[in-house]
Design a protein around this motif. Sequence first.
Motif, PDB file in Angstrom:
ATOM      1  N   GLN A  74       0.826  -1.154   0.020  1.00 35.68           N
ATOM      2  CA  GLN A  74      -0.029   0.095   0.062  1.00 35.68           C
ATOM      3  C   GLN A  74       0.824   1.070   0.105  1.00 35.68           C
ATOM      4  OE1 GLN A  74      -3.282  -0.201   0.175  1.00 35.68           O
ATOM      5  NE2 GLN A  74      -3.783   1.826  -0.063  1.00 35.68           N
ATOM      6  N   PHE A  75       0.766   2.201  -0.955  1.00 34.64           N
ATOM      7  CA  PHE A  75       1.413   3.424  -1.064  1.00 34.64           C
ATOM      8  C   PHE A  75       0.508   4.536  -0.699  1.00 34.64           C
ATOM      9  CE2 PHE A  75       3.757   0.410  -3.651  1.00 34.64           C
ATOM     10  CZ  PHE A  75       5.041   0.965  -3.468  1.00 34.64           C
ATOM     11  N   GLU A  76       1.041   5.628  -0.229  1.00 31.68           N
ATOM     12  CA  GLU A  76       0.633   6.864  -0.200  1.00 31.68           C
ATOM     13  C   GLU A  76       1.386   7.680  -1.203  1.00 31.68           C
ATOM     14  OE1 GLU A  76       1.643  10.493   2.686  1.00 31.68           O
ATOM     15  OE2 GLU A  76       0.403   9.089   3.739  1.00 31.68           O
ATOM     16  N   VAL A  77       0.727   7.865  -2.121  1.00 31.28           N
ATOM     17  CA  VAL A  77       1.325   8.544  -3.439  1.00 31.28           C
ATOM     18  C   VAL A  77       1.477   9.867  -3.538  1.00 31.28           C
ATOM     19  CG1 VAL A  77       0.780   8.642  -6.039  1.00 31.28           C
ATOM     20  CG2 VAL A  77       0.045   6.538  -4.856  1.00 31.28           C
ATOM     21  N   LYS A  78       2.603  10.439  -4.080  1.00 31.89           N
ATOM     22  CA  LYS A  78       2.927  11.829  -3.901  1.00 31.89           C
ATOM     23  C   LYS A  78       3.088  12.560  -5.530  1.00 31.89           C
ATOM     24  CE  LYS A  78       4.500  11.204   0.303  1.00 31.89           C
ATOM     25  NZ  LYS A  78       3.870  11.992   1.669  1.00 31.89           N
ATOM     26  N   THR A  79       3.490  11.960  -6.424  1.00 26.52           N
ATOM     27  CA  THR A  79       3.710  12.463  -7.610  1.00 26.52           C
ATOM     28  C   THR A  79       3.599  11.209  -8.669  1.00 26.52           C
ATOM     29  OG1 THR A  79       5.056  13.936  -6.918  1.00 26.52           O
ATOM     30  CG2 THR A  79       4.990  13.931  -9.229  1.00 26.52           C
ATOM     31  N   VAL A  80       2.488  11.730  -9.747  1.00 32.03           N
ATOM     32  CA  VAL A  80       2.208  10.719 -10.708  1.00 32.03           C
ATOM     33  C   VAL A  80       2.683  11.324 -12.088  1.00 32.03           C
ATOM     34  CG1 VAL A  80       0.250   9.473 -11.933  1.00 32.03           C
ATOM     35  CG2 VAL A  80      -0.135  10.037  -9.393  1.00 32.03           C
ATOM     36  N   TRP A  81       3.216  10.146 -12.941  1.00 34.21           N
ATOM     37  CA  TRP A  81       3.683  10.592 -14.359  1.00 34.21           C
ATOM     38  C   TRP A  81       2.836   9.947 -15.237  1.00 34.21           C
ATOM     39  CZ3 TRP A  81       6.951  10.491 -10.254  1.00 34.21           C
ATOM     40  CH2 TRP A  81       7.844  11.646 -10.246  1.00 34.21           C
ATOM     41  N   LYS A  82       2.125   8.944 -14.860  1.00 34.01           N
ATOM     42  CA  LYS A  82       1.309   8.065 -16.203  1.00 34.01           C
ATOM     43  C   LYS A  82       0.466   7.497 -15.048  1.00 34.01           C
ATOM     44  CE  LYS A  82       1.210   4.984 -19.856  1.00 34.01           C
ATOM     45  NZ  LYS A  82       1.801   4.124 -20.661  1.00 34.01           N
ATOM     46  N   GLY A  83      -0.776   7.413 -15.680  1.00 30.34           N
ATOM     47  CA  GLY A  83      -1.797   6.452 -15.074  1.00 30.34           C
ATOM     48  C   GLY A  83      -3.060   7.190 -14.263  1.00 30.34           C
ATOM     49  N   GLU A  84      -4.011   6.524 -13.840  1.00 26.92           N
ATOM     50  CA  GLU A  84      -5.260   7.280 -12.934  1.00 26.92           C
ATOM     51  C   GLU A  84      -4.924   6.549 -11.624  1.00 26.92           C
ATOM     52  OE1 GLU A  84      -8.918   6.248 -14.514  1.00 26.92           O
ATOM     53  OE2 GLU A  84      -8.343   7.028 -16.423  1.00 26.92           O
ATOM     54  N   VAL A  85      -3.647   7.358 -10.785  1.00 24.15           N
ATOM     55  CA  VAL A  85      -3.570   6.627  -9.670  1.00 24.15           C
ATOM     56  C   VAL A  85      -3.948   7.518  -8.547  1.00 24.15           C
ATOM     57  CG1 VAL A  85      -1.346   6.442  -8.155  1.00 24.15           C
ATOM     58  CG2 VAL A  85      -1.270   5.878 -10.783  1.00 24.15           C
ATOM     59  N   SER A  87      -4.548   8.839  -4.269  1.00 25.33           N
ATOM     60  CA  SER A  87      -3.681   9.044  -3.451  1.00 25.33           C
ATOM     61  C   SER A  87      -3.332   7.809  -2.318  1.00 25.33           C
ATOM     62  CB  SER A  87      -4.126  10.314  -2.380  1.00 25.33           C
ATOM     63  OG  SER A  87      -5.285   9.676  -2.081  1.00 25.33           O
ATOM     64  N   GLN A  88      -4.063   6.960  -2.432  1.00 30.70           N
ATOM     65  CA  GLN A  88      -3.960   5.603  -1.792  1.00 30.70           C
ATOM     66  C   GLN A  88      -3.886   4.611  -2.677  1.00 30.70           C
ATOM     67  OE1 GLN A  88      -2.933   5.120   1.655  1.00 30.70           O
ATOM     68  NE2 GLN A  88      -2.852   7.365   1.936  1.00 30.70           N
ATOM     69  N   THR A  89      -2.957   3.964  -3.176  1.00 29.64           N
ATOM     70  CA  THR A  89      -2.795   2.907  -4.267  1.00 29.64           C
ATOM     71  C   THR A  89      -2.302   1.588  -3.855  1.00 29.64           C
ATOM     72  OG1 THR A  89      -2.899   4.628  -6.160  1.00 29.64           O
ATOM     73  CG2 THR A  89      -1.858   2.613  -6.474  1.00 29.64           C
ATOM     74  N   THR A  90      -2.739   0.352  -4.275  1.00 28.65           N
ATOM     75  CA  THR A  90      -2.342  -0.674  -3.925  1.00 28.65           C
ATOM     76  C   THR A  90      -1.464  -1.325  -5.192  1.00 28.65           C
ATOM     77  OG1 THR A  90      -3.799  -1.141  -2.251  1.00 28.65           O
ATOM     78  CG2 THR A  90      -2.712  -3.260  -3.064  1.00 28.65           C
ATOM     79  N   VAL A  91      -0.261  -1.793  -4.818  1.00 26.21           N
ATOM     80  CA  VAL A  91       0.529  -2.589  -5.960  1.00 26.21           C
ATOM     81  C   VAL A  91       0.878  -4.025  -5.425  1.00 26.21           C
ATOM     82  CG1 VAL A  91       2.699  -2.442  -7.390  1.00 26.21           C
ATOM     83  CG2 VAL A  91       1.454  -0.290  -6.688  1.00 26.21           C
ATOM     84  N   TYR A 147       2.310  15.103 -11.969  1.00 29.62           N
ATOM     85  CA  TYR A 147       0.839  15.662 -11.666  1.00 29.62           C
ATOM     86  C   TYR A 147       0.357  14.884 -10.273  1.00 29.62           C
ATOM     87  CZ  TYR A 147      -0.896  11.675 -14.299  1.00 29.62           C
ATOM     88  OH  TYR A 147      -1.050  10.530 -14.868  1.00 29.62           O
ATOM     89  N   GLU A 148      -0.510  15.697  -9.541  1.00 30.86           N
ATOM     90  CA  GLU A 148      -1.057  15.102  -8.266  1.00 30.86           C
ATOM     91  C   GLU A 148      -1.910  13.784  -8.616  1.00 30.86           C
ATOM     92  OE1 GLU A 148      -2.756  18.058  -6.005  1.00 30.86           O
ATOM     93  OE2 GLU A 148      -0.947  19.238  -5.812  1.00 30.86           O
ATOM     94  N   PRO A 149      -1.959  12.843  -7.415  1.00 30.18           N
ATOM     95  CA  PRO A 149      -2.599  11.881  -7.673  1.00 30.18           C
ATOM     96  C   PRO A 149      -4.349  11.919  -7.393  1.00 30.18           C
ATOM     97  CG  PRO A 149      -1.524  11.836  -5.582  1.00 30.18           C
ATOM     98  CD  PRO A 149      -1.122  12.855  -6.255  1.00 30.18           C
ATOM     99  N   ALA A 150      -5.240  11.233  -7.795  1.00 28.13           N
ATOM    100  CA  ALA A 150      -6.696  11.608  -7.596  1.00 28.13           C
ATOM    101  C   ALA A 150      -6.881  11.596  -6.206  1.00 28.13           C
ATOM    102  CB  ALA A 150      -7.425  10.538  -8.358  1.00 28.13           C
ATOM    103  N   LYS A 151      -7.895  12.265  -5.783  1.00 24.06           N
ATOM    104  CA  LYS A 151      -8.003  12.182  -4.115  1.00 24.06           C
ATOM    105  C   LYS A 151      -8.806  11.038  -3.664  1.00 24.06           C
ATOM    106  CE  LYS A 151      -6.197  16.130  -3.507  1.00 24.06           C
ATOM    107  NZ  LYS A 151      -4.825  16.320  -2.890  1.00 24.06           N
ATOM    108  N   ILE A 152      -9.614  10.293  -4.537  1.00 24.71           N
ATOM    109  CA  ILE A 152     -10.450   9.247  -4.244  1.00 24.71           C
ATOM    110  C   ILE A 152      -9.523   8.008  -4.341  1.00 24.71           C
ATOM    111  CG2 ILE A 152     -12.544  10.390  -5.147  1.00 24.71           C
ATOM    112  CD1 ILE A 152     -12.244   8.509  -7.715  1.00 24.71           C
ATOM    113  N   THR A 153      -9.786   6.938  -3.691  1.00 22.19           N
ATOM    114  CA  THR A 153      -9.407   5.513  -3.815  1.00 22.19           C
ATOM    115  C   THR A 153     -10.142   4.573  -4.644  1.00 22.19           C
ATOM    116  OG1 THR A 153      -8.282   6.147  -1.559  1.00 22.19           O
ATOM    117  CG2 THR A 153      -8.457   3.700  -2.261  1.00 22.19           C
TER     118      THR A 153
END
Length: 201
Positions: A74-85, A87-91, A147-153
């Motif tokens: 589980q990540f707390e995302v800071k910055t995105v360069w590709k994808g609909e990511v 703010s809280q993302t699982t990999v 760019y900033e991550p989406a606010k929704i999970t």
Amino acid sequence: MRKLLPKFFLIYLVVFGTWFMVEREPVHACSCATTPNIEDQLNRKTAIFTGKVVSITEPAKRNLVSTADAVKVQFEVKTVWKGEVSSQTTVYTTRSSASCGYENFDVNEEFIVFAYGEPDHLETGLCEGNKTLAAAQEDLKVLGEGYEPAKITLPQKDPSDTSSDNKGTDSSFIIIIIALAAFLTLLILLAVSLKRRGKKL
């Protein structure tokens, strides 16, 4: 003819035993080609982002354990360069580098992550170019401003909900069961054959 049967049985045991040992040999370690450059990463990956690891969940304990079992990061995302990511993302990654899993994720460490797969089930591995943020400065320069991550999970698929995920271990288990069934069947047929021949003699 009666003397030939034990020899045939012995040959079968040797062949069967060899096959059984070969089937259970461990998988060789993962081998990576050179890491793709940033342009290739932008073209091929589903998501590229930096984030802090907030939790790592190991796969549930089972009787059959595989190096390919999925670890949930589980990540707390800071910055995105590709994808609909979000703010809280699982990999997900496999638990061992032997199955090309990325073992270097640590809680509270920041990483640049290169992920593939579906947006609701991102995966990564040893060969994808993941790095700690400290080691990724050159990559960050090439990537430029993100760019900033989406606010929704976004809802995430969880591989621990095993409707179709244990194919590798299940198929190995099925092979072993079939082999044992064939072996037992041969033993029964051999016993019946010897019994009948003993009566005739």
